[in-house]
Scaffold this motif. Structure first.
Motif, short mmCIF file in Angstrom:
data_model
loop_
_atom_site.label_atom_id
_atom_site.label_comp_id
_atom_site.label_asym_id
_atom_site.label_seq_id
_atom_site.Cartn_x
_atom_site.Cartn_y
_atom_site.Cartn_z
N SER A 129 0.78 -1.11 0.03
CA SER A 129 -0.11 -0.01 -0.17
C SER A 129 0.71 1.30 0.02
N GLU A 130 1.95 1.22 0.67
CA GLU A 130 3.08 2.56 0.82
C GLU A 130 3.43 2.82 -0.53
N LYS A 131 3.87 1.65 -1.29
CA LYS A 131 4.50 1.97 -2.68
C LYS A 131 3.24 2.12 -3.55
N ALA A 132 2.18 1.72 -3.38
CA ALA A 132 1.03 1.98 -4.22
C ALA A 132 0.90 3.32 -4.25
N PHE A 133 0.39 4.08 -3.13
CA PHE A 133 0.09 5.55 -3.17
C PHE A 133 1.46 6.50 -3.40
N ALA A 134 2.63 6.04 -2.82
CA ALA A 134 3.93 6.68 -3.10
C ALA A 134 4.36 6.72 -4.77
N TYR A 135 4.11 5.47 -5.38
CA TYR A 135 4.30 5.88 -6.69
C TYR A 135 3.53 6.60 -7.54
N LYS A 136 2.05 6.57 -7.07
CA LYS A 136 1.09 7.27 -7.67
C LYS A 136 1.29 8.90 -7.45
N MET A 137 1.76 9.29 -6.02
CA MET A 137 2.03 10.54 -6.04
C MET A 137 3.10 11.23 -6.60
N LYS A 138 4.33 10.52 -6.78
CA LYS A 138 5.24 10.69 -7.39
C LYS A 138 5.00 11.12 -8.97
N LEU A 139 4.34 9.97 -9.56
CA LEU A 139 3.94 10.18 -11.16
C LEU A 139 3.15 11.39 -11.30
N ASP A 140 2.13 11.76 -10.31
CA ASP A 140 1.18 12.78 -10.58
C ASP A 140 2.24 14.02 -10.45
N ALA A 141 3.20 14.14 -9.63
CA ALA A 141 4.05 15.13 -9.39
C ALA A 141 5.01 15.27 -10.59
N MET A 142 5.43 14.16 -11.14
CA MET A 142 5.96 14.71 -12.37
C MET A 142 5.41 14.99 -13.56
N LYS A 143 3.97 14.75 -13.74
CA LYS A 143 3.26 15.14 -14.84
C LYS A 143 2.98 16.76 -14.71
N ARG A 144 2.54 17.30 -13.27
CA ARG A 144 2.29 18.47 -13.18
C ARG A 144 3.76 19.46 -13.24
N GLN A 145 5.04 18.77 -13.09
CA GLN A 145 6.23 19.32 -13.41
C GLN A 145 6.53 19.58 -14.86
N GLY A 146 5.70 19.06 -15.68
CA GLY A 146 5.92 18.84 -17.34
C GLY A 146 6.66 17.68 -17.59
N GLN A 147 6.61 16.64 -16.81
CA GLN A 147 7.13 15.40 -17.23
C GLN A 147 5.98 14.39 -17.18
N ARG A 148 5.13 14.73 -18.12
CA ARG A 148 3.91 13.94 -18.36
C ARG A 148 4.22 12.42 -18.72
N THR A 149 3.14 11.74 -18.51
CA THR A 149 3.47 10.02 -18.88
C THR A 149 3.72 10.01 -20.18
N ASP A 150 3.43 11.12 -21.09
CA ASP A 150 4.06 10.90 -22.66
C ASP A 150 5.40 11.63 -22.74
N LEU A 151 5.40 12.86 -21.35
CA LEU A 151 6.81 13.42 -21.40
C LEU A 151 7.33 13.97 -22.78
N THR A 152 6.49 14.63 -23.27
CA THR A 152 6.88 15.34 -24.50
C THR A 152 7.45 16.69 -24.24
N SER A 153 7.34 17.17 -22.69
CA SER A 153 7.82 18.65 -22.61
C SER A 153 9.02 18.43 -21.48
N ASP A 154 9.72 17.59 -21.67
CA ASP A 154 10.85 17.41 -20.67
C ASP A 154 11.89 18.49 -20.95
N PRO A 155 12.17 19.19 -19.86
CA PRO A 155 13.16 20.47 -19.95
C PRO A 155 14.42 20.33 -20.67
N VAL A 156 14.88 18.97 -20.62
CA VAL A 156 16.17 18.84 -21.66
C VAL A 156 15.84 18.50 -23.00
N GLY A 157 14.70 18.50 -23.19
CA GLY A 157 14.26 18.14 -24.68
C GLY A 157 14.00 16.61 -25.09
#
Length: 317
Positions: A129-157
């Motif tokens: 359960s800890e990994k489940a919600f931790a991974y989801k929180m991190k993935l959601d945070a990465m999306k909001r930072q611009g590193q979406r699941t398709d990750l087309t807007s990564d800052p280094v291109g």
């Protein structure tokens, strides 16, 4: 015009502070902060368990203090928010300490989420359960930072696929992208069933356990179906096998899963519940050629017993 541009770049604060003072304001500091001024990280997915490891930490804190500072960030409303060090704070409370040594770092919500997850994934024992919600929180945070699941807007291109994104999320936890997706799927389970998945790791006595594979299938059931199933598991004192969980998911997708169907599936005999009869191989091997497969031995013995029973019946007539 040039003067106006320069003026626009200067903040009001910078007009009245030196560069040294501004550098000092940005520098991380270590402070002894009163425990009551530190609040939990919102929706912190990692449990602070009162286990043997915690008791050992309490003894260490009493004797030596907290050797590694916790990590906090200042809150706009005042006080601090814990990012890494929830167990250290609890141990300090139990050791009757008044303050906790902390690194104070300014971070955005998403930066704090990623650091919180990555720091806690270094624990020796992490529950599903800890990994489940931790991974989801991190993935959601990465999306909001611009590193979406398709990750087309990564800052280094770079352009990463969804699979690569999940692989990055699970790197510190030692899990592949496939396993990361499986863990995140567990967040669809009701808390009561998710606790049973956790117990597949904790192994607490008198509490049911559910392995990861059947749990993944059950995560596709509706909340009402899961609640009905949990009540049946408690009354029957058993959990579904992987095959039974697959059948439940199929019935659910067809709109045919209710409490009666769940009970019927749960009462089916599982392969591992069939009583097994075993005989030492050295007692029967002398009747077979060397290297005879066990399955062939079994079939031959069954046929011999069938002939024996037939002969006994013929004698009784």
């Amino acid at each position: 015009m040039a003067k106006n541009n320069v003026a626009d770049l200067l903040s009001v604060g910078s007009l009245f502070t030196t560069q040294a003072e501004r550098d000092e304001a940005q520098r991380e500091t270590v402070r002894d902060i009163p425990l009551e001024e530190i609040s939990d990280f919102p929706n912190h997915p990692f449990k602070v368990r009162m286990d043997e490891s915690m008791m050992e930490m309490v003894d260490s804190v009493k004797q030596y203090g907290v050797l590694v500072p916790a990590l906090v960030r200042p809150k706009r409303s005042g006080g601090y928010e814990m990012i890494a060090g929830h167990r250290r704070r609890k141990a300090s409370e139990l050791a009757e300490k008044q303050t906790l040594s902390c690194i104070v770092r300014d971070m955005t919500d998403d930066e704090a989420t990623i650091v919180m997850v990555d720091s806690n994934l270094q624990r020796e024992q992490i529950l599903p359960s800890e990994k489940a919600f931790a991974y989801k929180m991190k993935l959601d945070a990465m999306k909001r930072q611009g590193q979406r699941t398709d990750l087309t807007s990564d800052p280094v291109g770079w352009k990463w696929s969804g699979k690569e994104s999940a692989s990055i999320v699970g790197k510190d936890g030692g899990d592949s992208q496939t396993q990361v997706r499986r863990y995140i799927r567990l967040t669809h389970l009701i808390p009561e069933i998710l606790d049973l998945v956790d117990n597949s790791v904790l192994k607490e006595k008198d509490i049911l356990q559910i392995a990861l594979r059947p749990a993944l299938e059950l995560s596709y059931l509706t909340e009402k179906e899961q609640q009905d199933l949990f009540e049946i598991m408690e009354s029957e004192d058993c959990t579904p096998s992987h095959a039974q969980a697959i059948k439940m998911r199929q019935f659910s997708q067809e709109g045919r899963l209710d409490a009666n169907v769940l009970l019927s599936i749960m009462q089916e005999e599982k392969p591992n519940q069939v009583e097994q009869f075993k005989m030492p191989k050295d007692r029967i091997s002398k009747f077979f050629s060397p290297g005879t497969p066990a399955k062939k031995m079994e079939d031959t013995i069954v046929k011999a017993l069938e002939l024996y029973r037939k002969r006994q019946r013929d004698m009784e007539r």
